[in-house]
Design a protein around this motif. Structure first.
Motif, PDB file in Angstrom:
ATOM      1  N   LEU A   1       1.002  -1.223   0.040  1.00  0.00           N
ATOM      2  CA  LEU A   1      -0.275  -0.043  -0.044  1.00  0.00           C
ATOM      3  C   LEU A   1       1.073   1.283   0.107  1.00  0.00           C
ATOM      4  N   PHE A   2       1.951   1.112   0.536  1.00  0.00           N
ATOM      5  CA  PHE A   2       2.792   2.362   0.718  1.00  0.00           C
ATOM      6  C   PHE A   2       3.473   2.659  -0.529  1.00  0.00           C
ATOM      7  N   LEU A   3       3.885   1.664  -1.158  1.00  0.00           N
ATOM      8  CA  LEU A   3       4.354   1.532  -2.571  1.00  0.00           C
ATOM      9  C   LEU A   3       3.421   2.164  -3.572  1.00  0.00           C
ATOM     10  N   GLY A   4       2.207   1.486  -3.410  1.00  0.00           N
ATOM     11  CA  GLY A   4       1.236   2.100  -4.177  1.00  0.00           C
ATOM     12  C   GLY A   4       0.911   3.368  -4.021  1.00  0.00           C
ATOM     13  N   LEU A   5       1.035   4.300  -2.802  1.00  0.00           N
ATOM     14  CA  LEU A   5       0.514   5.552  -2.646  1.00  0.00           C
ATOM     15  C   LEU A   5       1.780   6.349  -3.578  1.00  0.00           C
ATOM     16  N   LEU A   6       2.910   5.795  -3.349  1.00  0.00           N
ATOM     17  CA  LEU A   6       3.995   6.607  -3.837  1.00  0.00           C
ATOM     18  C   LEU A   6       3.979   6.636  -5.506  1.00  0.00           C
ATOM     19  N   VAL A   7       3.722   5.241  -6.031  1.00  0.00           N
ATOM     20  CA  VAL A   7       3.671   5.066  -7.282  1.00  0.00           C
ATOM     21  C   VAL A   7       2.572   5.865  -8.000  1.00  0.00           C
ATOM     22  N   SER A   8       1.431   5.826  -7.501  1.00  0.00           N
ATOM     23  CA  SER A   8       0.119   6.406  -8.003  1.00  0.00           C
ATOM     24  C   SER A   8       0.302   8.136  -7.482  1.00  0.00           C
ATOM     25  N   SER A   9       1.183   8.503  -7.103  1.00  0.00           N
ATOM     26  CA  SER A   9       1.073   9.820  -6.624  1.00  0.00           C
ATOM     27  C   SER A   9       0.917  11.058  -7.596  1.00  0.00           C
TER      28      SER A   9
END
Length: 280
Positions: free
Chosen positions: A89-97
């Motif tokens: 989820l943390f990576l998802g937030l960064l990638v989709s920022s």
């Protein structure tokens, strides 16, 4: 209420829409943000194993270098799965920022004036690469920071680190550096709204330089002195750049204020004509 982007400002120059349409647009943008985050989290799920290997490598290096116990501990049956979900989820937030930042921008901008939209767009264009640059810098700093902190362990001691606590430490480090790189944008924004003067920022330059040098010495990504400068130089550059922009903006504001006062005084000194008095 802000107008949807598809409506156009010519048809509705005030940018108004019904509350129901406003809420519907907000819901649609939230759904788009959620989809982008989920897609990013799925990508993060596949990247979890190689990423986790890189994250724990500094701890493994300490174990090999010092010949003592240093490892990551999963203290529950489902803790490894929970950690995988949180990391994804943390990576998802960064990638989709870029996606959810754009959706925020697209929702807010129709209700702004032209000048406000240009300022907001400039802030968005600068903030995203600065935040990503700060996160990348923290990634470079992480190995040295972990080894330095574990170096305080007394002789004969061991480091059995809970995976959840270690992940929290990594996330806080990444976010701290990302926010630190956004500090110049925040300073300039406060100056634009008149909260902070450029001279006030300039007065604190000695304290700022000292704090940045201490941070660079403690968290440099390498043992040589050049690695410390690689961290210090960008932070100081952004700070003094923001200070210079604030000083220029203060001068521009003072010139406009002086011009308005001169025009007001000139208008006050002009005698009212007889025709104007008769109209009054």
């Amino acid at each position: 209420m802000p107008l949807a982007l598809g409506r156009g400002r010519k048809a509705n120059p005030e940018g108004r829409m019904a509350l129901r349409e406003h809420l519907r647009e907000f819901r649609n943008r939230i759904i788009k943000c959620a989809i982008a985050i989920v897609v990013g989290a799925v990508a993060g799920f596949f990247l979890y194993n190689p990423l986790f290997s890189q994250l724990i490598q500094p701890i493994m290096n300490v174990a090999e270098r010092d010949g003592r116990l240093a490892s990551i501990n999963f203290d529950g049956v489902a803790s490894s799965f929970d950690l995988m979900v949180q990391t994804s989820l943390f990576l998802g937030l960064l990638v989709s920022s870029p996606v959810w930042l754009y959706q925020m921008w697209a929702f807010i901008t129709p209700g702004l004036k032209d000048k406000e939209r240009r300022i907001a767009l400039a802030f968005m264009a600068v903030s995203v690469p600065l935040f990503i640059g700060g996160v990348y810098m923290a990634w470079l700093v992480l190995p040295n920071a972990v080894q330095a902190l574990l170096g305080f362990t007394p002789e004969g001691g061991s480091n059995v680190i809970t995976a959840q606590l270690y992940l929290t430490f990594v996330m806080r480090l990444l976010l701290a550096f990302g926010i630190a790189f956004l500090l110049p944008v925040v300073l300039f924004g406060l100056n634009l709204v008149g909260v902070l003067k450029g001279r006030q920022i300039l007065k604190s330059w000695r304290v700022t330089v000292l704090l940045v040098c201490v941070l660079g010495a403690m968290a440099a990504p390498g043992p040589d002195i050049m690695s410390m400068f690689y961290l210090i130089v960008p932070l100081l550059f952004f700070f003094f750049l923001a200070t210079g922009l604030c000083l220029l903006n203060d001068k521009r504001r003072e010139r406009r204020s002086a011009k308005r006062e001169a025009e007001t005084e000139a208008a006050a000194d002009t005698a009212t004509s007889a025709d104007d008095l008769e109209n009054l």
